[in-house]
Motif scaffolding. Sequence first.
Motif, PDB file in Angstrom:
ATOM      1  N   LEU A  11       0.900  -1.257  -0.096  1.00  0.00           N
ATOM      2  CA  LEU A  11      -0.039  -0.052  -0.046  1.00  0.00           C
ATOM      3  C   LEU A  11       0.660   1.130  -0.104  1.00  0.00           C
ATOM      4  O   LEU A  11       0.498   2.212  -0.526  1.00  0.00           O
ATOM      5  N   SER A  12       1.936   1.315   0.621  1.00  0.00           N
ATOM      6  CA  SER A  12       2.962   2.375   0.701  1.00  0.00           C
ATOM      7  C   SER A  12       4.261   2.031  -0.030  1.00  0.00           C
ATOM      8  O   SER A  12       4.349   0.948  -0.411  1.00  0.00           O
ATOM      9  N   PRO A  13       4.776   3.103  -1.021  1.00  0.00           N
ATOM     10  CA  PRO A  13       5.764   2.688  -1.389  1.00  0.00           C
ATOM     11  C   PRO A  13       7.293   2.194  -0.782  1.00  0.00           C
ATOM     12  O   PRO A  13       7.208   2.561   0.444  1.00  0.00           O
TER      13      PRO A  13
ATOM     14  N   SER B 277      10.609   1.848   1.029  1.00  0.00           N
ATOM     15  CA  SER B 277      11.483   2.819   1.620  1.00  0.00           C
ATOM     16  C   SER B 277      12.697   2.543   1.551  1.00  0.00           C
ATOM     17  O   SER B 277      13.419   1.477   1.704  1.00  0.00           O
ATOM     18  N   ASP B 278      13.720   3.345   0.783  1.00  0.00           N
ATOM     19  CA  ASP B 278      15.230   3.396   0.693  1.00  0.00           C
ATOM     20  C   ASP B 278      15.682   3.022   1.953  1.00  0.00           C
ATOM     21  O   ASP B 278      16.917   2.234   2.340  1.00  0.00           O
ATOM     22  N   LYS B 279      15.516   3.664   3.035  1.00  0.00           N
ATOM     23  CA  LYS B 279      16.041   3.819   4.328  1.00  0.00           C
ATOM     24  C   LYS B 279      15.924   2.577   5.094  1.00  0.00           C
ATOM     25  O   LYS B 279      16.953   1.938   5.605  1.00  0.00           O
ATOM     26  N   ARG B 280      14.596   1.790   4.609  1.00  0.00           N
ATOM     27  CA  ARG B 280      14.481   0.641   5.251  1.00  0.00           C
ATOM     28  C   ARG B 280      15.512  -0.609   4.932  1.00  0.00           C
ATOM     29  O   ARG B 280      15.969  -1.277   5.684  1.00  0.00           O
ATOM     30  N   TYR B 281      15.658  -0.423   3.496  1.00  0.00           N
ATOM     31  CA  TYR B 281      16.864  -1.355   2.950  1.00  0.00           C
ATOM     32  C   TYR B 281      17.932  -1.218   3.287  1.00  0.00           C
ATOM     33  O   TYR B 281      18.564  -2.117   3.581  1.00  0.00           O
ATOM     34  N   LYS B 282      18.447  -0.062   3.421  1.00  0.00           N
ATOM     35  CA  LYS B 282      19.785   0.377   3.911  1.00  0.00           C
ATOM     36  C   LYS B 282      20.165  -0.227   5.551  1.00  0.00           C
ATOM     37  O   LYS B 282      21.019  -0.589   5.551  1.00  0.00           O
ATOM     38  N   LYS B 283      19.125   0.182   6.338  1.00  0.00           N
ATOM     39  CA  LYS B 283      19.082  -0.436   7.736  1.00  0.00           C
ATOM     40  C   LYS B 283      19.342  -1.882   7.728  1.00  0.00           C
ATOM     41  O   LYS B 283      19.841  -2.305   8.424  1.00  0.00           O
ATOM     42  N   PHE B 284      18.204  -2.552   7.050  1.00  0.00           N
ATOM     43  CA  PHE B 284      18.396  -3.872   6.690  1.00  0.00           C
ATOM     44  C   PHE B 284      19.823  -4.448   6.345  1.00  0.00           C
ATOM     45  O   PHE B 284      20.223  -5.416   6.862  1.00  0.00           O
ATOM     46  N   LYS B 285      20.107  -3.932   5.419  1.00  0.00           N
ATOM     47  CA  LYS B 285      21.508  -4.401   4.758  1.00  0.00           C
ATOM     48  C   LYS B 285      22.605  -4.114   5.860  1.00  0.00           C
ATOM     49  O   LYS B 285      23.455  -4.791   5.970  1.00  0.00           O
TER      50      LYS B 285
END
Length: 55
Positions: free
Chosen positions: A13-15, A17-25
């Motif tokens: 539903l929401s686009p 987030s690049d920030k989430r993927y950076k944090k995950f990596k």
Amino acid sequence: MNKPPPYFPQSQLSPASDKRYKKFKLIIALASIALILILIGAGFGIYYLINWAVS
């Protein structure tokens, strides 16, 4: 009772987030480094334990 299954949308539903993927990596990278350091430490510990037991 013959109702169709509920509809589950395939897209978010929401686009994304690049920030989430950076944090995950970052978390995965830190966990990998920690695991490698623990394995190296265990290797040295076993090596010195064997040397101590033999001598």
